[in-house]
Write a protein that holds these residues in place. Structure first.
Motif, PDB file in Angstrom:
ATOM      1  N   ASN A  92      68.586  27.911 -36.038  1.00  0.00           N
ATOM      2  CA  ASN A  92      69.656  28.432 -36.879  1.00  0.00           C
ATOM      3  C   ASN A  92      70.841  28.953 -36.060  1.00  0.00           C
ATOM      4  O   ASN A  92      71.878  29.312 -36.626  1.00  0.00           O
ATOM      5  N   ALA A  93      70.670  29.015 -34.772  1.00  0.00           N
ATOM      6  CA  ALA A  93      71.753  29.338 -33.840  1.00  0.00           C
ATOM      7  C   ALA A  93      71.432  28.627 -32.534  1.00  0.00           C
ATOM      8  O   ALA A  93      70.264  28.565 -32.122  1.00  0.00           O
ATOM      9  N   GLU A  94      72.455  28.070 -31.912  1.00  0.00           N
ATOM     10  CA  GLU A  94      72.224  27.327 -30.662  1.00  0.00           C
ATOM     11  C   GLU A  94      71.943  28.257 -29.485  1.00  0.00           C
ATOM     12  O   GLU A  94      71.199  27.909 -28.566  1.00  0.00           O
ATOM     13  N   PHE A  95      72.535  29.463 -29.537  1.00  0.00           N
ATOM     14  CA  PHE A  95      72.370  30.424 -28.450  1.00  0.00           C
ATOM     15  C   PHE A  95      72.157  31.813 -29.032  1.00  0.00           C
ATOM     16  O   PHE A  95      72.399  32.054 -30.216  1.00  0.00           O
ATOM     17  N   GLY A  96      71.700  32.717 -28.191  1.00  0.00           N
ATOM     18  CA  GLY A  96      71.467  34.081 -28.656  1.00  0.00           C
ATOM     19  C   GLY A  96      71.409  35.050 -27.489  1.00  0.00           C
ATOM     20  O   GLY A  96      71.444  34.650 -26.330  1.00  0.00           O
ATOM     21  N   ILE A  97      71.322  36.328 -27.826  1.00  0.00           N
ATOM     22  CA  ILE A  97      71.123  37.376 -26.836  1.00  0.00           C
ATOM     23  C   ILE A  97      69.728  37.948 -27.066  1.00  0.00           C
ATOM     24  O   ILE A  97      69.372  38.294 -28.194  1.00  0.00           O
ATOM     25  N   GLY A  98      68.943  38.033 -26.013  1.00  0.00           N
ATOM     26  CA  GLY A  98      67.584  38.554 -26.127  1.00  0.00           C
ATOM     27  C   GLY A  98      67.237  39.431 -24.941  1.00  0.00           C
ATOM     28  O   GLY A  98      68.099  39.795 -24.145  1.00  0.00           O
ATOM     29  N   VAL A  99      65.956  39.763 -24.844  1.00  0.00           N
ATOM     30  CA  VAL A  99      65.468  40.551 -23.701  1.00  0.00           C
ATOM     31  C   VAL A  99      64.213  39.884 -23.159  1.00  0.00           C
ATOM     32  O   VAL A  99      63.494  39.193 -23.889  1.00  0.00           O
ATOM     33  N   GLN A 100      63.943  40.112 -21.891  1.00  0.00           N
ATOM     34  CA  GLN A 100      62.830  39.439 -21.228  1.00  0.00           C
ATOM     35  C   GLN A 100      61.492  39.748 -21.905  1.00  0.00           C
ATOM     36  O   GLN A 100      60.641  38.867 -22.046  1.00  0.00           O
ATOM     37  N   GLU A 101      61.308  40.983 -22.326  1.00  0.00           N
ATOM     38  CA  GLU A 101      60.057  41.377 -22.967  1.00  0.00           C
ATOM     39  C   GLU A 101      59.762  40.528 -24.202  1.00  0.00           C
ATOM     40  O   GLU A 101      58.671  39.969 -24.360  1.00  0.00           O
ATOM     41  N   SER A 102      60.767  40.397 -25.078  1.00  0.00           N
ATOM     42  CA  SER A 102      60.575  39.642 -26.325  1.00  0.00           C
ATOM     43  C   SER A 102      60.394  38.159 -26.068  1.00  0.00           C
ATOM     44  O   SER A 102      59.604  37.492 -26.752  1.00  0.00           O
ATOM     45  N   ILE A 103      61.121  37.628 -25.089  1.00  0.00           N
ATOM     46  CA  ILE A 103      60.981  36.208 -24.760  1.00  0.00           C
ATOM     47  C   ILE A 103      59.577  35.921 -24.241  1.00  0.00           C
ATOM     48  O   ILE A 103      58.940  34.929 -24.610  1.00  0.00           O
ATOM     49  N   THR A 104      59.078  36.808 -23.390  1.00  0.00           N
ATOM     50  CA  THR A 104      57.728  36.650 -22.843  1.00  0.00           C
ATOM     51  C   THR A 104      56.700  36.622 -23.968  1.00  0.00           C
ATOM     52  O   THR A 104      55.842  35.726 -24.026  1.00  0.00           O
ATOM     53  N   GLN A 105      56.780  37.586 -24.867  1.00  0.00           N
ATOM     54  CA  GLN A 105      55.839  37.632 -25.980  1.00  0.00           C
ATOM     55  C   GLN A 105      56.050  36.457 -26.930  1.00  0.00           C
ATOM     56  O   GLN A 105      55.080  35.841 -27.395  1.00  0.00           O
ATOM     57  N   GLY A 106      57.316  36.134 -27.195  1.00  0.00           N
ATOM     58  CA  GLY A 106      57.615  35.055 -28.124  1.00  0.00           C
ATOM     59  C   GLY A 106      57.111  33.706 -27.649  1.00  0.00           C
ATOM     60  O   GLY A 106      56.550  32.927 -28.427  1.00  0.00           O
ATOM     61  N   ARG A 107      57.290  33.410 -26.388  1.00  0.00           N
ATOM     62  CA  ARG A 107      56.846  32.111 -25.868  1.00  0.00           C
ATOM     63  C   ARG A 107      55.329  31.966 -25.981  1.00  0.00           C
ATOM     64  O   ARG A 107      54.832  30.879 -26.303  1.00  0.00           O
ATOM     65  N   LEU A 108      54.615  33.041 -25.749  1.00  0.00           N
ATOM     66  CA  LEU A 108      53.153  32.958 -25.852  1.00  0.00           C
ATOM     67  C   LEU A 108      52.693  32.853 -27.305  1.00  0.00           C
ATOM     68  O   LEU A 108      51.540  32.516 -27.567  1.00  0.00           O
ATOM     69  N   GLN A 109      53.618  33.119 -28.225  1.00  0.00           N
ATOM     70  CA  GLN A 109      53.316  32.952 -29.650  1.00  0.00           C
ATOM     71  C   GLN A 109      53.879  31.646 -30.197  1.00  0.00           C
ATOM     72  O   GLN A 109      53.853  31.389 -31.391  1.00  0.00           O
TER      73      GLN A 109
END
Length: 339
Positions: A92-109
């Motif tokens: 729903n968006a090509e790019f975004g702003i995130g944080v390393q913590e959430s990306i780490t958890q998100g990828r494993l999910q």
């Protein structure tokens, strides 16, 4: 007869000059039309929070025409009910702003997001408290009330830095304050909370309400993770790498402008988001600008060791069920070679 020849010659020269000028004007008009006819590619970037100086480089890139130079028409949007990471992961968006913590958890999910750049080289967050609370070290957390957001990572971070001083985490009372204002919360409900100094800490200075700041990086190098970062999806960088490179070229130029000209960059953010506190934006920008790049060879550069250290820390503190595939979580490939 001589005068007639001179006159005819003058007319001929004038005619040639007029024809040349008309030709150039027509050529210029055609070039402008061609440029106008070149359609820009529409893309969205979802912010992680309300606009602030973490995002200045994006607003600079839009205002200064850096995105347009790269053939992009960029819309800056707020995440709304969904997080920026969820928006990017769902396409729903090509790019975004995130944080390393959430990306780490998100990828494993199973959320297929990738970090393309570190907006700030070092973690500028920590636990803040009014000076009259006399909380100067993690040991002083004992017997105090912490105001947080209900994330398991918060408890793990507090406990881990308290352990460095043999302090007892069980003596901390945690209260979920959600999105409550820090200044209101520490006067009414809690003793300390987790803030980014670049915004809330600088605001405390301006309000003449000084804080004692306990930075995470003072107690563990594993907590010096990237926050925030620019993210995209695996699908986009695989199928449309030219868009990712164009976007990051413009964003890099925007943040380098903010590094070199913090006051001008602050004014661009203020113009784009006039409801922001002008004094806070200006002071925050001056504080943050040298920290965007710090000692890195270029803005946005990410180190594998930072991703590995923090993901291992999360795994060790049972915040992850398995270890992260670090090399798939981030890339520097879409940054300009130098900036």
């Amino acid at each position: 007869m001589k005068q007639l020849k001179v006159g005819l010659a003058a007319v001929l020269v004038l005619t040639l000059l007029m024809l040349t000028a008309c030709g150039k004007s027509e050529q210029s008009a055609n070039e402008s039309k061609g440029s106008a006819d070149k359609k820009l590619i529409d893309v969205k970037i979802a912010l992680d929070w309300t606009p602030n100086t973490n995002h200045t480089g994006i607003y600079v890139a839009k205002e200064k025409g850096y995105f347009a130079e790269q053939g992009l028409n960029v819309e800056i949007v707020l995440p709304g009910s969904n997080s920026s990471m969820a928006m990017v992961g769902a396409g729903n968006a090509e790019f975004g702003i995130g944080v390393q913590e959430s990306i780490t958890q998100g990828r494993l999910q199973g959320v297929p997001v990738v970090s393309l750049a570190a907006i700030i080289q070092h973690n500028t967050s920590g636990f803040a408290s009014p000076v009259d609370k006399n909380i100067k070290t993690p040991k002083d957390f004992e017997g105090k009330k912490y105001g947080g957001y209900g994330s398991p990572a918060e408890a793990a971070v507090i406990e881990s830095i308290m352990q460095t001083q043999n302090a007892d985490f069980k003596k901390v009372t945690s209260i979920n304050i959600g999105e409550a204002d820090y200044f209101t919360a520490v006067k009414r409900d809690v003793d300390f909370s987790w803030i980014y100094y670049a915004w809330t800490g600088v605001e405390a200075e301006l309000r003449k309400e000084p804080v004692n700041m306990i930075y995470l990086t003072d107690y563990s190098d594993k907590l010096d993770y990237y926050t925030p970062v620019v993210i995209s999806s695996e699908k986009l960088i695989k199928e449309k790498p030219e868009i990712a490179k164009a976007f990051m070229a413009a964003v890099s130029k925007g943040y380098n402008y903010a590094i070199d000209k913090p006051e001008d960059a602050a004014n661009i953010l203020i113009k784009a988001v006039p409801e922001l506190n002008k004094d806070l934006v200006m002071a925050s920008q001056k504080w943050l600008s040298p920290r965007y790049k710090a000692e890195a060879p270029r803005w946005g550069e990410q180190k594998r060791s930072v991703w590995e250290n923090y993901s291992n820390w999360m795994f060790d503190h049972k915040l992850l069920e398995k270890k992260l595939d670090v090399d798939a979580a981030f890339t520097n490939d879409y940054l300009p070679k130098s900036n």
